[in-house]
Design a protein around this motif. Structure first.
Motif, PDB file in Angstrom:
ATOM      1  N   LEU A  48       0.810  -1.217   0.000  1.00 45.04           N
ATOM      2  CA  LEU A  48       0.000   0.000   0.000  1.00 45.04           C
ATOM      3  C   LEU A  48       0.844   1.268   0.000  1.00 45.04           C
ATOM      4  N   CYS A 115      -4.230   3.642   3.727  1.00 44.25           N
ATOM      5  CA  CYS A 115      -4.777   4.118   2.452  1.00 44.25           C
ATOM      6  C   CYS A 115      -5.083   5.614   2.508  1.00 44.25           C
ATOM      7  N   LEU A 132      -5.847   2.132  -4.201  1.00 46.57           N
ATOM      8  CA  LEU A 132      -5.927   2.530  -2.794  1.00 46.57           C
ATOM      9  C   LEU A 132      -7.370   2.828  -2.384  1.00 46.57           C
ATOM     10  N   LYS A 135      -9.030  -0.497  -2.083  1.00 45.44           N
ATOM     11  CA  LYS A 135      -8.532  -1.191  -0.889  1.00 45.44           C
ATOM     12  C   LYS A 135      -9.167  -0.615   0.364  1.00 45.44           C
ATOM     13  N   ARG A 136      -9.286   0.708   0.404  1.00 51.16           N
ATOM     14  CA  ARG A 136      -9.931   1.331   1.566  1.00 51.16           C
ATOM     15  C   ARG A 136     -11.403   0.937   1.635  1.00 51.16           C
TER      16      ARG A 136
END
Length: 360
Positions: A48, A115, A132, A135-136
């Motif tokens: 990340l 993130c 990102l 992912k968050r």
């Protein structure tokens, strides 16, 4: 259900969805590399973090040597979650550094925090930015789902109602809208980035080097082609990476993907990308004549006629024959009479073949 009226959804969304606990950082005194227990690294967390170029690392080394305490390192349960390069430089050069302890309840909260911090950086590639956000989104929807802390007032926004919605759907919708409002995207776009992130992580397991090239923007690949690549075996992806490196490709289109796909006979085919099998130059290909099947024509009618019957039955049920045009009626009548005549001839042949017994 999603309602088209979402003009007021930006207001008080955070109030009606129990906010995810905000991590707190507690900074301690100086850490001595010679006496402080070393921090561990976590591959998921490191992925990340925006990787630094050699030039950026060199500039960071010079800055740390002149001001070593200006770059605090953040840790969670003994794992470095921010400032890994700074930490590594300080340990290698035996320089003191500060450690800030991150107060998080689980990994999903840590991922969300990383993130958020990484998304504040400038110079992120479009691919890493999308990754990102996705992912968050994945981390926060999971955290909200496991916590079960949803406010009873959330239906008042008008874009989601609890009736007929599962807890998972409600959680996903709330998270997507909240992040969409924060970053200026539609909720559906946030969800799409979540799918993109899951496929990127499949590629990370198969070929981290190739995936990092995608995230850094060195190789441009569309979201749809990312989905296709994620279904390929690891060996095919590694071979593809080598071919692209040799040919110095910076953009992988659909046609280029088909052309550069490894020609392996044991690779599983995908729906959108065909498999190419290599053929020995010494092997002469001869088109094989299909085996004769005397029943092929009959079998074709056996499977086709039932669909005709169902179509005619549906027309009988749904059509108001009083309002159809004369032209359509005459054309259909002509086709039915032609079919009847042809069917009668075919039936006569069948009766002669079976001795008049056509019940079977």
């Amino acid at each position: 259900m999603i309602s088209p009226d979402s003009s007021n959804r930006n207001k008080d969304l955070q109030k009606d969805c129990i906010a995810l606990a905000s991590p707190q950082k507690d900074c301690i005194a100086l850490a001595n590399p010679q006496t402080t227990f070393p921090l561990k690294s976590d591959q998921e967390f490191l992925t990340l973090m925006h990787p630094l170029t050699d030039q950026e690392i060199h500039a960071l080394q010079e800055s740390i040597e002149s001001r070593p305490l200006s770059y605090p390192v953040t840790a969670w349960k003994g794992i470095c979650v921010d400032g890994w390069e700074e930490y590594r430089i300080c340990r290698e050069r035996q320089l003191p550094y500060r450690i800030c302890q991150l107060d998080c309840t689980d990994r999903n909260q840590v991922i969300s925090w990383i993130c958020q911090k990484q998304l504040q950086q400038t110079g992120l590639s479009r691919e890493r930015f999308h990754y990102l956000i996705g992912k968050r989104y994945e981390a926060e929807r999971k955290q909200l789902l496991t916590s079960g802390n949803l406010s009873p007032n959330f239906p008042q926004h008008g874009f989601i109602t609890s009736e007929g919605c599962s807890q998972r759907k409600i959680t996903n919708t709330l998270t997507a809208h909240r992040l969409g409002n924060e970053y200026g995207f539609a909720a559906s776009t946030v969800v799409k980035y979540g799918v993109y992130t899951r496929k990127i992580e499949i590629l990370l397991e198969k070929d981290p080097d190739f995936t990092q090239k995608i995230l850094s923007g060195k190789i441009k690949i569309s979201h749809n082609n990312i989905l296709t690549l994620s279904r390929l075996p690891a060996e095919s992806i590694r071979t593809l990476n080598q071919r692209l490196s040799i040919r110095k490709f910076t953009h992988l289109s659909y046609s280029a993907l088909r052309r550069e796909l490894p020609e392996t006979s044991d690779s599983p085919c995908t729906k959108s990308i065909p498999c190419f099998k290599s053929v020995s130059k010494n092997k002469i290909l001869i088109k094989q004549k299909p085996k004769f099947n005397p029943d092929a024509g009959m079998e074709s009618l056996i499977y086709t006629i039932p669909s005709w019957v169902r179509t005619m039955e549906r027309i009988l049920e749904d059509t108001d024959f009083a309002i159809i045009s004369n032209q359509a009626g005459e054309q259909l009548a002509y086709q039915i009479q032609t079919m009847q005549q042809t069917a009668q001839k075919l039936l006569i042949h069948m009766q002669e073949r079976t001795g008049g017994n056509t019940d079977e």
